[in-house]
Scaffold this active site. Sequence first.
Site, short mmCIF file in Angstrom:
data_model
loop_
_atom_site.label_atom_id
_atom_site.label_comp_id
_atom_site.label_asym_id
_atom_site.label_seq_id
_atom_site.Cartn_x
_atom_site.Cartn_y
_atom_site.Cartn_z
N GLU A 24 0.95 -1.26 -0.15
CA GLU A 24 0.10 0.14 0.02
C GLU A 24 0.79 1.18 -0.10
O GLU A 24 2.19 1.29 0.44
CB GLU A 24 -0.82 0.09 1.53
CG GLU A 24 -1.82 1.10 1.58
CD GLU A 24 -2.99 1.08 2.48
OE1 GLU A 24 -2.89 0.08 3.21
OE2 GLU A 24 -3.80 1.74 2.52
N ASN A 171 -12.42 -1.36 -1.03
CA ASN A 171 -11.67 -2.16 0.08
C ASN A 171 -12.45 -1.63 1.44
O ASN A 171 -12.57 -0.49 1.43
CB ASN A 171 -10.10 -1.61 0.10
CG ASN A 171 -9.53 -1.82 1.47
OD1 ASN A 171 -9.31 -2.99 1.56
ND2 ASN A 171 -9.22 -1.01 2.36
N GLU A 172 -12.76 -2.66 2.51
CA GLU A 172 -13.29 -2.19 3.71
C GLU A 172 -14.41 -1.49 3.54
O GLU A 172 -14.39 -0.24 4.17
CB GLU A 172 -12.15 -1.86 4.63
CG GLU A 172 -11.25 -3.10 4.95
CD GLU A 172 -10.13 -2.76 6.18
OE1 GLU A 172 -10.11 -1.56 6.78
OE2 GLU A 172 -9.63 -3.68 6.44
N TYR A 238 -6.77 -9.11 11.30
CA TYR A 238 -5.18 -8.81 11.76
C TYR A 238 -5.23 -9.37 13.38
O TYR A 238 -6.17 -9.30 14.19
CB TYR A 238 -5.13 -7.51 11.88
CG TYR A 238 -4.78 -6.86 10.55
CD1 TYR A 238 -3.44 -7.01 10.02
CD2 TYR A 238 -5.68 -6.06 9.69
CE1 TYR A 238 -3.01 -6.12 8.68
CE2 TYR A 238 -5.72 -5.56 8.69
CZ TYR A 238 -4.32 -5.63 7.99
OH TYR A 238 -3.96 -5.17 6.87
N GLU A 294 -5.95 -9.21 3.66
CA GLU A 294 -5.18 -8.54 4.67
C GLU A 294 -5.07 -9.26 5.71
O GLU A 294 -6.18 -9.76 6.34
CB GLU A 294 -5.74 -7.21 4.87
CG GLU A 294 -5.74 -5.99 3.87
CD GLU A 294 -5.94 -4.75 4.29
OE1 GLU A 294 -5.74 -4.27 5.21
OE2 GLU A 294 -6.42 -4.04 3.04
N GLN A 343 2.45 -6.08 5.30
CA GLN A 343 2.55 -5.77 4.18
C GLN A 343 3.87 -5.90 3.77
O GLN A 343 4.74 -5.92 4.63
CB GLN A 343 2.23 -4.26 3.85
CG GLN A 343 0.66 -3.72 4.44
CD GLN A 343 0.27 -2.45 3.77
OE1 GLN A 343 1.33 -1.80 3.09
NE2 GLN A 343 -0.95 -2.06 4.21
O1 AHR Z 1 -2.95 -2.65 6.15
C1 AHR Z 1 -3.37 -1.49 7.00
C2 AHR Z 1 -4.69 -1.07 6.74
O2 AHR Z 1 -5.64 -2.07 7.50
C3 AHR Z 1 -5.28 -0.90 5.30
O3 AHR Z 1 -5.16 0.21 4.73
C4 AHR Z 1 -6.91 -1.29 5.64
O4 AHR Z 1 -7.49 -1.85 4.58
C5 AHR Z 1 -6.83 -1.90 6.95
O5 AHR Z 1 -7.61 -1.54 7.84
#
Ligand code: AHR
Length: 481
Positions: A24, A171-172, A238, A294, A343
């Site tokens: 990103e 995205n999201e 995450y 992600e 990332q």
């Molecule tokens: O990876 C960091 C961020 O996490 C991304 O930009 C977003 O899609 C997610 O919330």
Amino acid sequence: MSIKILNQKSGPTISKYIYGHFAEHLGRCIYEGLYVGADSSIPNVNGMRTDVVEALKNIKIPVLRWPGGCFADEYHWKDGIGAKENRKKMINTHWGGVVENNHFGTHEFFELVKQLECEAYVNGNVGSGTVQEMSEWVEYITMAGVSPMADWRRENGREEPWDMKFFGVGNENWGCGGNMRPEYYADLYRRYQTYVRQYGDKKIYKVAGGANVDDYHWTDVLMKNAHWLMDGLSLHYYVHPQGWEKKGSALDFDEAEWFATCQKADHMDELITRHSTIMDQYDPEKRVGIIVDEWGTWFSAEPGTNPGFLYQQNTIRDAMVAAITLNIFHKHAERVHMANIAQTVNVLQAMILTDGDKMIKTPSYHVFDLYKEHQDAERVDLYGKAPETVTYTASKKDGVLHLSICNFAVSGSEELSFEMESTIKAVKSARFITADKMNQHNDFDTPEEITIQNFQDFATAEENLTVTVPAMSVITLAIQL
Ligand code: AHR
């Protein structure tokens, strides 16, 4: 007790795209990490760092997602083409408030993908972009014939269209991509994806924006209203050992936090199982893939760095998270068609960290290296009960069985016995990473604190294999049957 390996039965193929990455416009991922510009003193080819490109090729990077993340829904692709000196500058409002000069744009991304020899996964802008803008981007990238966008691409120096295998429609969109309700986004998805046209003979795999972690309602609404118009549905998850607010430190943690991290990584299994069960109602053949575009650890940013840059160190604990998660993806290979760890360089659970012209490979990188032979191999199922801290996976390709084992105990080794269905002819290679301390990591002064070594603590007899798996280790054995 012996764990049986059913190596004579063919399982599903573990898509190589499960080993995908994400880059990103965030912190030092693109700028400095991947792209330094052609005039940099750091060795580069057309602006792309040679050391980083070579390292990523070594782990067989199969696909790269770009330009975001949250950045994708603020990105206007026309700002990033043409002469660099004329490109618009903007503030990257999501990430660190720094100036984005748009020097890395569409042409640069496809140059990077060419050098990496991987596939492109471009994420379009639904949150703040128009249908026309998204449609014209696809035309600019993939149209071979005469058209305003294809002609513009040619004026900008690129005659042939590029191959774009994957395209994300937002995205999201439940959060930074527009704060939408699933019903509203499902309608927008139906509309926007209509104009993601296929101009060439190669099909574009369309990814709809999926759920945040355990938002099963989102998945249900998207599938009910649009499953026939999508190829994949994303899922983001995450690992924050202390929860989203506090997150936790990348380097300073105790044993309880070590185990909390590993348990949270293991939660991916439940998430995929439950999202997939909902998808089964609309798509029992599993045509629509879960695209975990992600995933990874997200700790508090390293003290002294811009908190908006999400820079964190990477320890043997991150390696455990990588192995636990990849094993889960293998288990769900029928449904998980792609995944992209967040990332690639200098951000979150990165493969690579850079400091000026220096570069180090993280323990997570070494897991991707140890696992690379699983890409596009047939999954092999294993039956038996492993100790609580052990997770394993196996696959076979060209008569060779790759067995990967992770022991996330912090002390003590585990002896495991495996029984194959045929005689073991040879163990062609046995490699592993391990550490003595929970927060052991590589840094710019000691870049090889954790690195792949040969593993010797195993024995074979006929069809039996015994492995003594050290604490805090990830091992891969290549077994000729
Ligand atoms: O990876 C960091 C961020 O996490 C991304 O930009 C977003 O899609 C997610 O919330």
